[in-house]
Design an enzyme around this catalytic site. Structure first.
Site, PDB file in Angstrom:
ATOM      1  N   LYS A 186       2.314  38.083 -32.739  1.00 43.21           N
ATOM      2  CA  LYS A 186       2.521  36.732 -32.189  1.00 43.21           C
ATOM      3  C   LYS A 186       1.212  36.174 -31.657  1.00 43.21           C
ATOM      4  O   LYS A 186       0.853  35.025 -31.912  1.00 43.21           O
ATOM      5  CB  LYS A 186       3.568  36.766 -31.067  1.00 43.21           C
ATOM      6  CG  LYS A 186       4.988  36.914 -31.586  1.00 43.21           C
ATOM      7  CD  LYS A 186       5.983  37.225 -30.478  1.00 43.21           C
ATOM      8  CE  LYS A 186       7.358  37.490 -31.084  1.00 43.21           C
ATOM      9  NZ  LYS A 186       8.324  38.028 -30.134  1.00 43.21           N
ATOM     10  N   GLN A 245       9.099  39.446 -23.961  1.00 41.64           N
ATOM     11  CA  GLN A 245       9.517  40.254 -25.110  1.00 41.64           C
ATOM     12  C   GLN A 245      10.677  41.172 -24.718  1.00 41.64           C
ATOM     13  O   GLN A 245      10.565  41.944 -23.769  1.00 41.64           O
ATOM     14  CB  GLN A 245       8.324  41.085 -25.617  1.00 41.64           C
ATOM     15  CG  GLN A 245       8.605  41.911 -26.848  1.00 41.64           C
ATOM     16  CD  GLN A 245       8.832  41.061 -28.098  1.00 41.64           C
ATOM     17  OE1 GLN A 245       8.109  40.102 -28.345  1.00 41.64           O
ATOM     18  NE2 GLN A 245       9.842  41.418 -28.862  1.00 41.64           N
ATOM     19  N   ASP A 251      12.000  30.525 -26.749  1.00 42.02           N
ATOM     20  CA  ASP A 251      12.992  31.366 -27.429  1.00 42.02           C
ATOM     21  C   ASP A 251      14.365  30.700 -27.459  1.00 42.02           C
ATOM     22  O   ASP A 251      15.289  31.200 -28.106  1.00 42.02           O
ATOM     23  CB  ASP A 251      13.113  32.714 -26.700  1.00 42.02           C
ATOM     24  CG  ASP A 251      12.573  33.865 -27.529  1.00 42.02           C
ATOM     25  OD1 ASP A 251      12.275  33.643 -28.717  1.00 42.02           O
ATOM     26  OD2 ASP A 251      12.452  34.973 -26.981  1.00 42.02           O
TER      27      ASP A 251
END
Ligand code: NDP
Length: 305
Positions: free
Chosen positions: A59, A103, A126
Site C-alpha cells: 500500500k 490494518q 476503508d
C-alpha cells in the site's frame, strides 16, 4: 461437451487497476499544480503479522508511486488501546493526512469496531465507519469499502449500465457483501444477498445476470450455479494445498471454481489477477476522493461510486 460450453471473457483486474492508478496519478498532479495539495494516506500497523506487513508495504509503495504522501505508523503488538486512540486522534487532526487505515486483523486485546469508530468518517478510506455505511445506504457521499468499489468498477466497465439486472451477492460481511449489495442497488440492480442460511442457493444464483462471490470457501461456486452468459466476480482469496507444485506448496484459488464456471459465464474474474489488484487501486482512489472532499473540491469522476 455440454450444450452450454463456451469460453468466458477474462476480466483483467490487474490491467484495469494499472490503468486506474494512471488516472489517479494524473488527478494527484493536477491537485498539486492547481491547488498545492498533496493527498496523504496514513496506514497503522499493530504487531508483526507477516501477511499484514506485506499488505502495508505494498500500500505504501503504490501510494508513493501515484505521487501521494504515505505515512506509516508501526505500533507494538501489546500497545494499549488508549495509545492507539491517541495516534488515531492525531491523524484525524492532521491536515496532511486525508485517509486513515488501520490494518486488520489487530491483536486480540483490541476491538476492530471501536477502532473504526474512532476514525473520522471523512478520513475512513476503508468505508467501515457506521456513518459511511449509513451514507451508502441512504444515497449520500459515502467513503465506500475498497473491495466492493473495485468490483463495481469492473462490472460497470464490462457491462456499462447495470440497471435492471438481477444480481446475487453471496456473503453478507460488513466489509464486502453488504456494501456490494448497496452499490448494486444504487446502480438499479435487483439484488439478492445470499449467506450460509440461504435455501436453494444454486437455483437463486442461476437466475442472476451478475454473481458476486465473497464467501471464503474455496471453489464453492461451480458451473451449475451460473446462468449461461452471466458475469461472475470472484472476491475470494483462499490458499489451498498444491502438492503438484512440491511438498508444502500452496496455491491461491477464489470462491468460484474457475475451470468449470469459465466455460459457462460470459465474463469472469480470475484469482489471482481479478478483484485483488482493484482493492489497493480503490484505496488510492478513496484517498484522492477524501482529499478533494476535505478541501471543498469535486471528487474526481470515475474514481467514486
Ligand atoms: P466473512 O467471513 O466476513 O464473510 C463470509 C460470508 O460468506 C458470510 O456472510 C457467510 O454467511 C457467507 N458464507 C459462508 N459459508 C457459506 C456458504 N456455505 N454458503 C453461502 N454463504 C456462506 O468474509 P469476507 O466477506 O471478509 O471475505 C470473503 C472472501 O473474500 C474471503 O475469501 C476473503 O479472503 C476475500 N476477500 C478478498 C479481498 C480482496 O481484496 N480481493 C478483500 C476482502 C476479502 P453468514 O453471514 O451466514 O455466516
Amino acid at each position: 461437451m455440454k450444450g452450454w460450453a463456451m469460453a468466458a471473457d477474462i476480466i483483467d483486474g490487474k490491467a484495469f487497476a494499472a490503468e486506474m492508478r494512471g488516472r489517479i496519478a494524473e488527478h494527484v498532479s493536477r491537485l498539486k499544480a492547481d491547488h498545492g495539495i498533496v493527498p496523504g494516506l496514513a496506514v497503522v500497523l499493530v504487531g508483526e503479522d507477516p501477511a499484514s506487513e506485506v499488505y502495508v508495504r505494498s500500500k505504501g509503495r503504490q501510494t508513493v508511486e501515484v505521487g501521494m504522501n504515505s505515512f506509516e505508523h508501526k505500533l507494538p503488538a501489546d500497545v494499549p488501546e488508549a495509545e492507539l486512540f491517541q495516534l488515531v486522534d492525531r491523524l484525524n487532526d492532521d491536515p496532511e493526512v486525508h485517509g486513515i487505515l488501520v490494518q486488520f486483523p489487530v491483536p486480540g486485546h483490541l476491538r476492530e469496531d471501536t477502532i473504526v469508530a474512532r476514525i473520522s468518517p471523512a478520513k475512513d478510506v476503508d468505508g467501515l465507519h457506521v456513518v459511511n455505511a449509513g451514507l451508502l445506504a441512504t444515497g449520500g457521499d459515502a467513503m465506500v469499502s475498497c473491495t466492493p468499489l473495485g468490483c463495481l468498477m469492473l462490472l460497470r466497465d464490462r457491462l456499462g449500465s447495470l440497471s435492471g439486472m438481477n444480481a446475487v451477492v453471496v456473503g453478507r460481511s460488513n466489509l464486502v457483501g453488504k456494501p456490494m449489495a448497496q452499490l448494486l442497488l444504487r446502480d438499479s440492480c435487483t439484488v439478492t444477498i445470499a449467506h450460509s442460511r440461504t435455501r436453494e442457493i444454486e437455483a437463486l444464483c442461476r437466475q442472476a445476470d451478475i454473481v458476486v462471490a465473497a464467501v471464503g470457501r474455496p471453489e464453492m461456486v461451480t458451473a451449475e450455479w451460473i446462468k449461461p452468459g452471466a458475469t461472475v466476480i470472484d472476491v475470494g482469496i483462499n490458499r489451498i494445498d498444491a502438492p503438484e507444485r512440491g511438498a508444502g506448496k500452496v496455491r491461491l484459488v477464489g470462491d468460484v471454481d474457475f475451470a468449470s464456471a469459465s466455460e459457462k459465464a460470459g465474463a469472469i474474474t480470475p484469482v489471482p489477477g481479478g478483484v485483488g489488484p482493484m482493492t489497493i487501486a480503490c484505496l488510492l482512489a478513496n484517498t484522492v476522493t477524501a482529499c478533494c472532499r476535505q478541501n471543498g473540491l469535486e471528487a474526481p469522476e470515475g474514481l467514486t461510486a
